[in-house]
Motif scaffolding. Structure first.
Motif, PDB file in Angstrom:
ATOM      1  N   MET A 297       0.889  -1.171  -0.028  1.00 56.69           N
ATOM      2  CA  MET A 297       0.086   0.060   0.155  1.00 56.69           C
ATOM      3  C   MET A 297       0.807   1.378   0.024  1.00 56.69           C
ATOM      4  N   PHE A 298       1.868   1.278   0.989  1.00 54.64           N
ATOM      5  CA  PHE A 298       2.885   2.658   0.878  1.00 54.64           C
ATOM      6  C   PHE A 298       4.069   1.928   0.589  1.00 54.64           C
ATOM      7  N   GLY A 299       5.044   2.997  -0.086  1.00 52.85           N
ATOM      8  CA  GLY A 299       6.497   2.735  -0.227  1.00 52.85           C
ATOM      9  C   GLY A 299       7.206   3.113   0.935  1.00 52.85           C
ATOM     10  N   GLY A 300       6.949   4.290   1.198  1.00 54.89           N
ATOM     11  CA  GLY A 300       7.766   4.633   2.123  1.00 54.89           C
ATOM     12  C   GLY A 300       9.288   4.815   2.212  1.00 54.89           C
ATOM     13  N   GLY A 301       9.857   4.733   1.080  1.00 55.74           N
ATOM     14  CA  GLY A 301      11.325   4.785   0.995  1.00 55.74           C
ATOM     15  C   GLY A 301      11.980   3.863   1.770  1.00 55.74           C
ATOM     16  N   GLY A 302      11.562   2.341   1.574  1.00 52.94           N
ATOM     17  CA  GLY A 302      12.001   1.456   2.595  1.00 52.94           C
ATOM     18  C   GLY A 302      11.605   1.280   3.837  1.00 52.94           C
ATOM     19  N   MET A 303      10.710   1.966   4.242  1.00 53.13           N
ATOM     20  CA  MET A 303       9.999   1.813   5.619  1.00 53.13           C
ATOM     21  C   MET A 303       8.951   0.611   5.489  1.00 53.13           C
ATOM     22  N   ASN A 304       8.777   0.041   6.630  1.00 51.94           N
ATOM     23  CA  ASN A 304       7.878  -1.130   6.500  1.00 51.94           C
ATOM     24  C   ASN A 304       6.596  -0.549   6.356  1.00 51.94           C
ATOM     25  N   PRO A 305       5.793  -1.418   5.366  1.00 48.95           N
ATOM     26  CA  PRO A 305       4.576  -0.677   5.084  1.00 48.95           C
ATOM     27  C   PRO A 305       3.509  -0.678   6.328  1.00 48.95           C
ATOM     28  N   ARG A 306       3.631  -1.836   7.184  1.00 48.05           N
ATOM     29  CA  ARG A 306       2.895  -2.130   8.145  1.00 48.05           C
ATOM     30  C   ARG A 306       3.246  -0.914   9.387  1.00 48.05           C
ATOM     31  N   LYS A 307       4.355  -0.647   9.504  1.00 48.74           N
ATOM     32  CA  LYS A 307       4.915   0.289  10.492  1.00 48.74           C
ATOM     33  C   LYS A 307       4.335   1.896  10.137  1.00 48.74           C
ATOM     34  N   MET A 308       4.591   2.184   8.529  1.00 49.23           N
ATOM     35  CA  MET A 308       4.018   3.090   8.170  1.00 49.23           C
ATOM     36  C   MET A 308       2.341   3.349   8.310  1.00 49.23           C
ATOM     37  N   GLU A 309       1.536   2.417   8.101  1.00 47.34           N
ATOM     38  CA  GLU A 309       0.128   2.339   8.223  1.00 47.34           C
ATOM     39  C   GLU A 309      -0.103   2.585   9.869  1.00 47.34           C
ATOM     40  N   GLN A 310       0.682   1.989  10.583  1.00 46.96           N
ATOM     41  CA  GLN A 310       0.443   2.381  12.214  1.00 46.96           C
ATOM     42  C   GLN A 310       0.870   3.713  12.465  1.00 46.96           C
ATOM     43  N   MET A 311       1.705   4.309  11.941  1.00 47.18           N
ATOM     44  CA  MET A 311       1.977   6.012  11.984  1.00 47.18           C
ATOM     45  C   MET A 311       1.161   6.879  11.509  1.00 47.18           C
ATOM     46  N   MET A 312       0.506   6.465  10.425  1.00 51.54           N
ATOM     47  CA  MET A 312      -0.721   7.268   9.946  1.00 51.54           C
ATOM     48  C   MET A 312      -1.704   7.104  10.664  1.00 51.54           C
ATOM     49  N   LYS A 313      -2.353   5.947  11.345  1.00 49.81           N
ATOM     50  CA  LYS A 313      -3.314   5.682  11.869  1.00 49.81           C
ATOM     51  C   LYS A 313      -3.104   6.528  13.282  1.00 49.81           C
ATOM     52  N   GLN A 314      -1.804   6.411  13.930  1.00 42.81           N
ATOM     53  CA  GLN A 314      -1.814   7.348  15.085  1.00 42.81           C
ATOM     54  C   GLN A 314      -1.818   8.766  15.004  1.00 42.81           C
ATOM     55  N   MET A 315      -1.547   9.334  13.926  1.00 45.65           N
ATOM     56  CA  MET A 315      -1.653  10.785  13.312  1.00 45.65           C
ATOM     57  C   MET A 315      -3.264  11.010  12.915  1.00 45.65           C
ATOM     58  N   GLY A 316      -4.051  10.140  12.952  1.00 42.41           N
ATOM     59  CA  GLY A 316      -5.440  10.162  12.649  1.00 42.41           C
ATOM     60  C   GLY A 316      -5.704  10.249  11.008  1.00 42.41           C
ATOM     61  N   ILE A 317      -5.075   9.561  10.216  1.00 38.45           N
ATOM     62  CA  ILE A 317      -4.958   9.543   9.049  1.00 38.45           C
ATOM     63  C   ILE A 317      -5.571   8.224   8.624  1.00 38.45           C
TER      64      ILE A 317
ATOM     65  N   VAL B  94      -6.671   5.557   5.452  1.00 40.79           N
ATOM     66  CA  VAL B  94      -6.265   5.373   3.873  1.00 40.79           C
ATOM     67  C   VAL B  94      -7.146   4.018   3.429  1.00 40.79           C
ATOM     68  N   ASP B  95      -7.988   4.558   2.399  1.00 42.10           N
ATOM     69  CA  ASP B  95      -8.828   3.108   1.966  1.00 42.10           C
ATOM     70  C   ASP B  95      -8.355   3.389   0.106  1.00 42.10           C
ATOM     71  N   GLU B  96      -8.544   1.923  -0.013  1.00 38.08           N
ATOM     72  CA  GLU B  96      -8.500   1.953  -1.635  1.00 38.08           C
ATOM     73  C   GLU B  96      -9.933   1.869  -2.133  1.00 38.08           C
ATOM     74  N   ILE B  97      -9.923   2.391  -3.155  1.00 41.65           N
ATOM     75  CA  ILE B  97     -11.401   2.502  -3.970  1.00 41.65           C
ATOM     76  C   ILE B  97     -11.101   1.824  -5.168  1.00 41.65           C
ATOM     77  N   ASP B  98     -12.224   0.574  -5.387  1.00 38.79           N
ATOM     78  CA  ASP B  98     -12.116   0.044  -6.537  1.00 38.79           C
ATOM     79  C   ASP B  98     -12.999   0.546  -7.494  1.00 38.79           C
ATOM     80  N   ALA B  99     -12.038   1.384  -8.329  1.00 37.31           N
ATOM     81  CA  ALA B  99     -12.429   2.368  -9.513  1.00 37.31           C
ATOM     82  C   ALA B  99     -12.174   1.559 -10.804  1.00 37.31           C
ATOM     83  N   THR B 100     -13.130   1.625 -11.585  1.00 41.46           N
ATOM     84  CA  THR B 100     -12.805   0.936 -13.164  1.00 41.46           C
ATOM     85  C   THR B 100     -12.548   1.983 -13.893  1.00 41.46           C
TER      86      THR B 100
END
Length: 124
Positions: free
Chosen positions: A1-21, A23-29
């Protein structure tokens, strides 16, 4: 989901959640962006992500757009041409209610600008 320049995507997602962010994928055609100059950016099978940061929503579109004139295709062209799009369900409904052919039903709907009741009235 996230590149983060080598950062663990799971860690990045946790940090974003802590900041109140969130993120949802939208299934667009497809995604169409209409520009002020009358052209469109058309994304076929784009990856769309919605980010909600404390009530502010941001959308990210990833894909290869095709630039086209807004009158080339799509709903904008049909509206500009003055031709209402008649849904197939409406044609079938008018045909079944009146016992007429689908061609006659479509013609009646086109004459009445898609008005179901008026098209049925015309054919009865």
């Amino acid at each position: 989901m996230f590149g983060g320049g080598g950062m663990n995507p799971r860690k990045m997602e946790q940090m974003m959640k802590q900041m109140g962010i969130d993120v949802d994928e939208i299934d667009a055609t497809e995604v169409i962006i209409r520009k002020a100059d009358g052209s469109e950016l058309y994304f076929d099978d784009a990856d769309v992500t919605r980010m909600d940061a404390r009530g502010q929503q941001t959308y990210q579109v990833i894909g290869d757009p095709t630039e086209r004139d807004a009158t080339e295709g799509g709903a904008a062209a049909e509206v500009e041409a003055g031709e209402p799009e008649i849904p197939e369900e409406d044609v079938e409904l008018v045909a079944s209610r009146t016992g007429s052919t689908k061609d006659a039903a479509r013609e009646a709907l086109e004459e009445t600008d898609g008005d179901l009741a008026a098209a049925i009235d015309t054919l009865e």
